[in-house]
Design an enzyme around this catalytic site. Structure first.
Site, PDB file in Angstrom:
ATOM      1  N   TYR A 139       0.804  -1.215   0.000  1.00 25.70           N
ATOM      2  CA  TYR A 139       0.000   0.000   0.000  1.00 25.70           C
ATOM      3  C   TYR A 139       0.843   1.274   0.000  1.00 25.70           C
ATOM      4  CZ  TYR A 139      -3.767  -3.194   1.128  1.00 25.70           C
ATOM      5  OH  TYR A 139      -4.673  -4.217   1.097  1.00 25.70           O
TER       6      TYR A 139
ATOM      7  N   HIS B  93     -12.067   7.770  -3.808  1.00 28.43           N
ATOM      8  CA  HIS B  93     -11.496   6.456  -3.545  1.00 28.43           C
ATOM      9  C   HIS B  93     -10.046   6.420  -4.002  1.00 28.43           C
ATOM     10  CE1 HIS B  93     -15.410   4.702  -2.600  1.00 28.43           C
ATOM     11  NE2 HIS B  93     -15.880   5.419  -3.588  1.00 28.43           N
TER      12      HIS B  93
END
Lengths: 142, 142, 142, 142, 142, 142, 142, 142, 142, 142, 142, 142
Positions: L22, L97
């Site tokens: 991530y 998002h």
């Protein structure tokens, strides 16, 4: 006889914002009308509002009431957990809605809560609560 | 104020057959309770039952009432024509059901009638009619 | 033992139009065969045809028969009200069809009537009625 | 005239286990009734039971009968191969079921076999076989 | 190089029944053409037909071939087990069909077998086999 | 005999971009192989590529060929107009694909073109074209 | 207590092919672990593998065991007939799977077998069998 | 030439209620326009309106007209029985609608009647009837 | 008043190929009839045919007409872009079809174009154009 | 090794209400059995129950355990957020259920949690937890 | 760095028609803002508009840009071919929309283009282009 | 101008776990970038993260901000209650998002939140927040 009255998410907004749309009746006003109606029916009501699914479940589990009157708001359409709580405690329950949810968007026409309730009242604004309370009291008496 | 009360197909069977299942309350009994309730609300009711979809439409079209209380029975789930009749005459209508249709078979959970009604009451047995009548009278008064 | 035989919509057209397609057997011919078969089985039959859904419901409600033999025609696929009438009167019923509806268009393969019947016979032309009558008489005898 | 009678999977369990549920009638008993009925109709029957889809197909392909009477059991709902075998040999076929499959779970209401059959009989217990045999013999005679 | 050729259910009927519909070419004829084609491609073929799903799986598991050419017939649309067998043995496979299954009934347009095959040929009658064999041999060579 | 060969949208990218993924074979290479194969089959081919749906339709309408070999690319799944063009001109057509479209995303598994083609070949890379050409020539000869 | 253990199609391939993927544990190894586990639980196991749907049904029907432990493999998703066999013999059954079928392709997430089983274990490789056996023995003891 | 014109449920309300919405044109006005148009086309029209599904079927069955012009209203979307009546009598029929039903709610976009009609006209208000009549007369003449 | 008439893909094939199927009426013949009809209605028509979706959009955007008459052919069912063009220019539009698309394959029963049109005419062959033109002219006049 | 054990909504009701239905085993009893089982497996367990979706997510995020054993209760079917929490922390997880959810209502047969778990155990009552713990410990050890 | 900017069908209508609805901002105005923004970001833009699906594909294939900014208009929902072109050339792409397509009709909520884009911006009117350009430039830089 | 920024469930995990997947950017880092961006735009931001649906609703109801920037995380796809809160307070909202949700699993492609937002930005990682903030500020200014 005692009835647990649960207002689900966003119902605390009633009358406080955009009164030209939702009317000037606040949730406190509705609650006062419920208290009056309860008194006339000879029952007591225990009233709570929460935006939290888990808190609504806690309240259902911990109540010592004889029946449940619930407007599940947006959780009507998404909460299996509230449904399981109602069927878990085994109390007669009635679902009510201010608007006629059957005349709204398709996703609002399915309720996870209905199948574990004895009845449903929708579309009469704040009067939905009073009619539902009256109906529920009769069902508990039976 | 006058309210048209319509009982749809098979409701004339109430109380006459299998009383151990459906109870001994007949449609005539329910009608008497409706008359009493109407009197207490200061309104009159015009009550009809029919098994014929077309006859229910005729009754809706020809009424001079101020509102419609209808239990469409099996036509709830199949009749676009009754829906069109209700929206065509432009009167406020309330749909009611003896049982909680939302807790029954999937095909009973969709109503063609709901979207043209102001409210719905279901699941309180014969009391569904009385609660629905009360709610409807308030909606007409508004 | 008495059996109510109901022919649904359009079955009165049999044999009168387009005999090269549907055969020269009229509904009257079928009814005569049913009477003969009933006699050989030692039962009586009460036979009606109607194009009206409501009239079929009326006939079901008002019968004093011991069982129902019904070819619901086009109402097979659309009538919750006839279904409710059959289950409401609580009589054993058998559904029959001239053609094999399971081999036709998809919308003809779903029957609202089947779930409240004890059996179904389809695809044997007019003989479907005779086979269904025989099966129904045995079921009533049990 | 010779009719091939095929009993599909699990029908050999009939009457041997749980007679309080399925009755004490065994598959052998049904077969005897079929033989008697066939004799009274002036035809012969060739009867087989198999739990194997492939074996049922082999039997259909290898028969010298004039028609097929089949209760496909659980293969009713899943077997394209049995369907293809029936349409491949080009014999008139009738499908039968002990219970009314149209009143059971949704997955039992679709049959791959029906569209290649001339008729279907369901819901009359062991008598379904006899009614189906009678109907099939008439169809073959035509 | 060796290729396993599998003919699924009902393909043994080819040419033996209804030659006016399916042609006079038998499965033996097709197999001879496959042998000739294989010889011209310099490979050997091991050919089997079965109506039994389990037997087709056994043949796939036990083969020592370098690739699989399969016409799964009716099992195309219903057999997860044959699919698992093909992916289990890890051999390149090609699916073929006599008719163009994509132009037939909807249930014939979905294949459980396709996703585990390297290619598919359909619609060329018996030539589908030869084209598929040629394509498969090239894929194995790669 | 003349065959119209149509390459749909994006097939002109073959071999020019990302050769490590799609291989170094260009559309020109494939066309050369098609010309060679056609020569060996004794037929001529008329080859076109276009990214324009309308242009592909124009080409189909204006051809004087005896059959059509088409890889419709992305239009496979969205073009009713190309389908109508093919059925409109009434020529035998074969659909081919480089990859096995039946093993890809669901939206690639439905073809509007298949139902108007005599056959389909997919999954053999550039060899799909050659196999499809061979199959088509046989179909035209019949 | 005796438990029937059934391995469905393709499970005989375990450990024999592609050990780098499926591991080197063969079905014989798993069976040995089952025997050891059974001994420690004080029960006996009767173990079979078959690629044939019909044979699995035969084994279920003919067993004299007190419970059934079944990994139906590819038949999990397609076999109504195995489901009927399990419910037909009325023995408690447990379904198990090596992989977590609920995390795989959509068509593997539906099981025809589950609704007639008391429990399911999936995703623990060969240990799924041992956990399922332990759970089943407890259920039979109850 | 004679044309049967059928107005389905609720069309008798036209122009009588809510003229600001539906216009002041009544059904009688439309009928007059139809009579004029018929006269100019040299045909006669036989016009009926009914809210009863069964009555519409009776009218279709009993007509001696050469063609049928029908606005089935709400029965468009729910009546298999009217569809069967039209195909049963074998007369050319045209369906018409005042509004463009294809631009309305999804349930109004499916018509059970269309597949048995030769044509459809929708969206031109009362002129839909005149255009449909003209089209129908031409079809009957052919 | 000027009307833009658009013929979509494949309509240029009319009458040129397979006259025994589609009739000998060419698109030129239909256009001549449209010109005659327009003259009788006192309007002018600007007629175009294209197989290209983009070109049809260009024509819609660039027109100076008062209304649009369009037979979108195969783009009826797939083109959001043509739909957006029609609603973008804000002109009244009418959709027409030679055949009754509502009686054809399911994918032909959905139109992306209908919801932005004022009306639709289908099923009257070349007369569909004339009826649609007449209806459109009336709608523009309003 | 430490395992986080999470009980979802309504599981705190176990054994406290309706013991004749759910048994007299409380959640405390189950937890004690889990502690004993953990001790015998040589691992520690950290056990929590919550009716709050957010709290369950907090617990998953903040744990220092080596694996997660979760009975998500009603959130099984509705919570993408719990799913994301499990995949976010990257720990092996096992889902367990008291009842066999695959044999219940359709909406209980889909789990958002399963695809991010290594395994699932359902249907063994409180023993589901013990079997799941054992399976999880083995998976962590690998 | 160079960015290809593509405006799909009907976007050339912006500001030219119905300015009271769509605003007076023309496509030329938006393009000028894009040029200014590009200059401030230190990149160049190559801007095209087309109503032709095929032309958009040609432009994507022939570009020498480093990234693609595309508002596919109505082709968003129907074009597999544009999707394939974008993934075929392998350039990072961003999809943008003037309106929030996720709040519009259901058919506008599915995009064939999204899955091959790195990002999407919708709902900010002409500013959607500028935000999308900025986001794309960052993605290309990475 | 003040903007409420809400991070939904699991976003607090960013950068703390699995940085190789991530990235090393934490939520605190993103918040700092938001503060900087807000300063450059001349607005203030009020930032919160919560894993609790109810807490997110409380924050929306109690804010005194002029607009809402929300990344609803997993609640995007399941929360009608958050949707109702946003529409209840009547503030302009933008959904953002990190990843392009339109390119992920089907269940992530539907958002309950989008229809009550003015815009959406997805797929640009942490930059999605900055682009969304900029777009929102412009919308509030209008």
């Amino acid at each position: 006889m005692k009835i647990l009255v649960l207002h689900g998410p966003n119902l605390n907004l009633l009358g406080q914002r955009e009164p030209e749309i939702y009317g000037s009746m606040t949730l406190a006003d509705i609650n006062q009308k419920l208290l009056n109606k309860a008194e006339s029916l000879g029952v007591t009501v225990d009233i709570h509002q929460s935006n939290h699914e888990g808190e609504l479940i806690d309240l259902i589990q911990q109540t010592d009431a004889d029946g449940i009157l619930i407007n599940p708001g947006g959780y009507t359409h998404t909460s299996v957990a509230i449904r399981d709580a109602i069927s878990g405690v085994g109390l007669p329950a009635v679902e009510c809605h201010l608007s006629n949810i059957h005349a709204r968007e398709p996703f609002r026409q399915h309720s996870y809560i209905s199948p574990v309730c004895v009845g449903q009242v929708s579309g009469f604004g704040w009067r939905s609560y009073l009619l539902a309370l009256e109906g529920l009291v009769h069902r508990v008496n039976e």
